[in-house]
Design a protein around this motif. Structure first.
Motif, mmCIF file in Angstrom:
data_model
loop_
_atom_site.group_PDB
_atom_site.id
_atom_site.type_symbol
_atom_site.label_atom_id
_atom_site.label_comp_id
_atom_site.label_asym_id
_atom_site.label_seq_id
_atom_site.Cartn_x
_atom_site.Cartn_y
_atom_site.Cartn_z
ATOM 1 N N VAL A 206 37.914 20.832 46.579
ATOM 2 C CA VAL A 206 37.502 20.717 47.984
ATOM 3 C C VAL A 206 37.379 22.128 48.555
ATOM 4 O O VAL A 206 37.717 23.117 47.896
ATOM 5 N N GLY A 207 36.924 22.229 49.791
ATOM 6 C CA GLY A 207 36.854 23.525 50.459
ATOM 7 C C GLY A 207 35.450 24.073 50.531
ATOM 8 O O GLY A 207 34.530 23.622 49.814
ATOM 9 N N ALA A 208 35.274 25.077 51.399
ATOM 10 C CA ALA A 208 33.960 25.655 51.642
ATOM 11 C C ALA A 208 33.669 26.878 50.789
ATOM 12 O O ALA A 208 32.520 27.308 50.688
ATOM 13 N N VAL A 209 34.694 27.472 50.177
ATOM 14 C CA VAL A 209 34.526 28.728 49.448
ATOM 15 C C VAL A 209 34.814 28.507 47.968
ATOM 16 O O VAL A 209 35.845 27.914 47.605
ATOM 17 N N GLU A 210 33.920 28.975 47.126
ATOM 18 C CA GLU A 210 34.146 28.904 45.679
ATOM 19 C C GLU A 210 35.209 29.938 45.278
ATOM 20 O O GLU A 210 35.245 31.047 45.824
ATOM 21 N N PRO A 211 36.087 29.595 44.350
ATOM 22 C CA PRO A 211 37.142 30.532 43.948
ATOM 23 C C PRO A 211 36.619 31.892 43.496
ATOM 24 O O PRO A 211 37.192 32.929 43.859
ATOM 25 N N MET A 212 35.531 31.936 42.716
ATOM 26 C CA MET A 212 35.041 33.216 42.219
ATOM 27 C C MET A 212 34.466 34.077 43.343
ATOM 28 O O MET A 212 34.534 35.310 43.291
ATOM 29 N N VAL A 213 33.911 33.454 44.377
ATOM 30 C CA VAL A 213 33.425 34.217 45.531
ATOM 31 C C VAL A 213 34.615 34.880 46.237
ATOM 32 O O VAL A 213 34.568 36.068 46.595
ATOM 33 N N ALA A 214 35.685 34.113 46.436
ATOM 34 C CA ALA A 214 36.886 34.679 47.044
ATOM 35 C C ALA A 214 37.482 35.766 46.157
ATOM 36 O O ALA A 214 37.991 36.784 46.650
ATOM 37 N N GLY A 215 37.393 35.562 44.837
ATOM 38 C CA GLY A 215 37.891 36.583 43.916
ATOM 39 C C GLY A 215 37.103 37.874 44.014
ATOM 40 O O GLY A 215 37.666 38.966 43.934
ATOM 41 N N ILE A 225 44.947 39.806 41.774
ATOM 42 C CA ILE A 225 45.337 38.406 41.765
ATOM 43 C C ILE A 225 46.109 38.112 40.488
ATOM 44 O O ILE A 225 45.599 38.310 39.381
ATOM 45 N N TYR A 226 47.360 37.663 40.663
ATOM 46 C CA TYR A 226 48.132 37.142 39.544
ATOM 47 C C TYR A 226 48.112 35.619 39.686
ATOM 48 O O TYR A 226 48.682 35.065 40.633
ATOM 49 N N ARG A 262 41.880 32.405 34.872
ATOM 50 C CA ARG A 262 41.840 33.596 34.024
ATOM 51 C C ARG A 262 40.740 34.555 34.471
ATOM 52 O O ARG A 262 40.929 35.777 34.497
ATOM 53 N N GLN A 263 39.589 34.011 34.855
ATOM 54 C CA GLN A 263 38.493 34.858 35.329
ATOM 55 C C GLN A 263 38.857 35.563 36.641
ATOM 56 O O GLN A 263 38.507 36.727 36.840
ATOM 57 N N LEU A 264 39.553 34.866 37.521
ATOM 58 C CA LEU A 264 40.001 35.486 38.780
ATOM 59 C C LEU A 264 40.924 36.675 38.496
ATOM 60 O O LEU A 264 40.811 37.733 39.120
ATOM 61 N N ALA A 265 41.832 36.489 37.575
ATOM 62 C CA ALA A 265 42.773 37.553 37.241
ATOM 63 C C ALA A 265 42.053 38.750 36.623
ATOM 64 O O ALA A 265 42.309 39.904 36.979
ATOM 65 N N GLU A 266 41.141 38.483 35.696
ATOM 66 C CA GLU A 266 40.410 39.572 35.045
ATOM 67 C C GLU A 266 39.520 40.313 36.037
ATOM 68 O O GLU A 266 39.396 41.541 35.984
ATOM 69 N N ARG A 271 46.531 39.356 36.193
ATOM 70 C CA ARG A 271 46.802 38.643 34.950
ATOM 71 C C ARG A 271 46.942 37.158 35.234
ATOM 72 O O ARG A 271 47.288 36.752 36.353
ATOM 73 N N TYR A 272 46.646 36.372 34.206
ATOM 74 C CA TYR A 272 46.851 34.931 34.303
ATOM 75 C C TYR A 272 48.057 34.557 33.444
ATOM 76 O O TYR A 272 48.219 35.039 32.326
ATOM 77 N N PHE A 273 48.898 33.642 33.993
ATOM 78 C CA PHE A 273 50.072 33.184 33.273
ATOM 79 C C PHE A 273 50.066 31.652 33.229
ATOM 80 O O PHE A 273 49.604 30.988 34.155
#
Length: 334
Positions: A206-215, A225-226, A262-266, A271-273
């Motif tokens: 849901v939501g108006a913003v795509e995660p990668m755009v915010a990233g 971003i961890y 993982r893409q947001l972290a990179e 890092r992604y955990f």
């Protein structure tokens, strides 16, 4: 030593001509005797030798006055080291899937949100010099606390965080939560680094913003971003209240979008955990604590001490000494 007005030192070039002028005037005599041959063999007295240095005292006094005009200064080098703490914002997923009981705290099975709260408290305790803020999100993102050093107040607020109760508020708006958290971090003036810790057990739906755009926005502002994927993949037990008021455990399918996390972290050099149990979640916070240390800001500056009062005082002493000698021991008859 440095001079505030070094151009004044050019006046020192006038001293050699003045010295020559004084020496030329001193070659004459003010009183003549008919015969001085009888005195020719006498050695000069101490007073006679000292009398020849009187013009030197006057010239030295002038030189000291010129140095005072040049404003001499002594510089004392100083170094100050200040610790620039981090600014950290935690974005916590409070959607209904966080009720899944697949993590443990102190060996006891607990839901995901309870495990997050317990490990987040330990993390705050280890970051005493850092400002920490908090955002919660499900269908909507809410800013609960801006980054603060009052960790006790933040912990009290964390205790009141609950999973959404109404179905209309349910969902996982990761992109909206990231954007809200980035805005929170940007609003804080800080010399240290800024870190966003995203904890979720689902995928953006849901939501108006795509995660990668915010990233991308976070990366543009230098915010790391961890991302933490909490809980098990596949099936998980979620407690639900039955008609009799008791609790039943409903097996439901859960899916963490690890690819996006993982893409947001990179993208943001974080890092992604993956936290499949409570111990892993605590270890992840420990790893973030190890990776993100406060920076020491070294500031070099110089404290300047004015020396012109000493030069003026020395000029005054030399003039006073000359005056005393001229009117006492070295007094001459015109």
């Amino acid at each position: 030593m440095t001079f505030q007005t070094p151009a004044a030192l050019l006046l020192l070039l006038l001293l050699p001509p003045l010295w020559l002028l004084v020496r030329r005037r001193g070659q004459g005599t003010s009183l003549q005797f008919p015969a001085t041959g009888v005195l020719a063999g006498w050695p000069p007295t101490f007073a006679q030798r000292l009398h020849g240095w009187l013009p030197v005292l006057r010239l030295l006094a002038i030189a000291c006055a010129i140095l005072a005009l040049a404003r001499p200064q002594w510089g004392i080098g100083m170094t100050r080291i200040e610790r620039a703490g981090l600014t950290i914002a935690m974005a916590i997923d409070v959607s209904s899937s966080m009720r899944a009981i697949d993590l443990k705290v102190a060996g006891e099975p607990v839901d995901r949100l309870t495990a997050v709260k317990a490990t987040f408290r330990d993390f705050m305790a280890a970051r005493g010099g850092d400002a920490i803020g908090m955002v919660t999100f499900a269908r909507y993102a809410d800013s609960l606390a801006p980054p603060t050093l009052d960790h006790a107040a933040l912990q009290a607020m964390l205790d009141r965080v609950e999973i959404v109760a109404r179905p209309l508020d349910d969902g996982t708006a990761i992109g909206d939560a990231l954007l809200r958290t980035v805005q929170m971090l940007r609003a804080v003036p800080s010399a240290g680094d800024k870190v966003l810790i995203l904890l979720t057990d689902g995928s953006n739906n849901v939501g108006a913003v795509e995660p990668m755009v915010a990233g991308q926005i976070a990366a543009a502002f230098g915010i790391k971003i961890y991302a933490i994927g909490a809980g098990s993949q596949g099936k998980a037990l979620i407690p639900v209240t039955n008609a009799a008021g008791g609790t039943d455990y409903l097996e439901t399918t859960v899916s963490i979008d690890e690819t996006t996390l993982r893409q947001l972290a990179e993208l943001t050099k974080g890092r992604y955990f993956r936290a499949a149990d409570g111990q892993a979640l605590a270890a992840i916070y420990g790893e973030i604590d190890r990776l993100e240390k406060a920076r020491d800001l070294v500031e070099h500056y110089q404290l300047r001490l004015e020396a012109f009062p000493f030069c003026l005082a020395l000029a005054g002493l030399l003039l006073l000494l000359e005056t005393l000698l001229v009117h006492t021991r070295l007094q001459t008859i015109p």
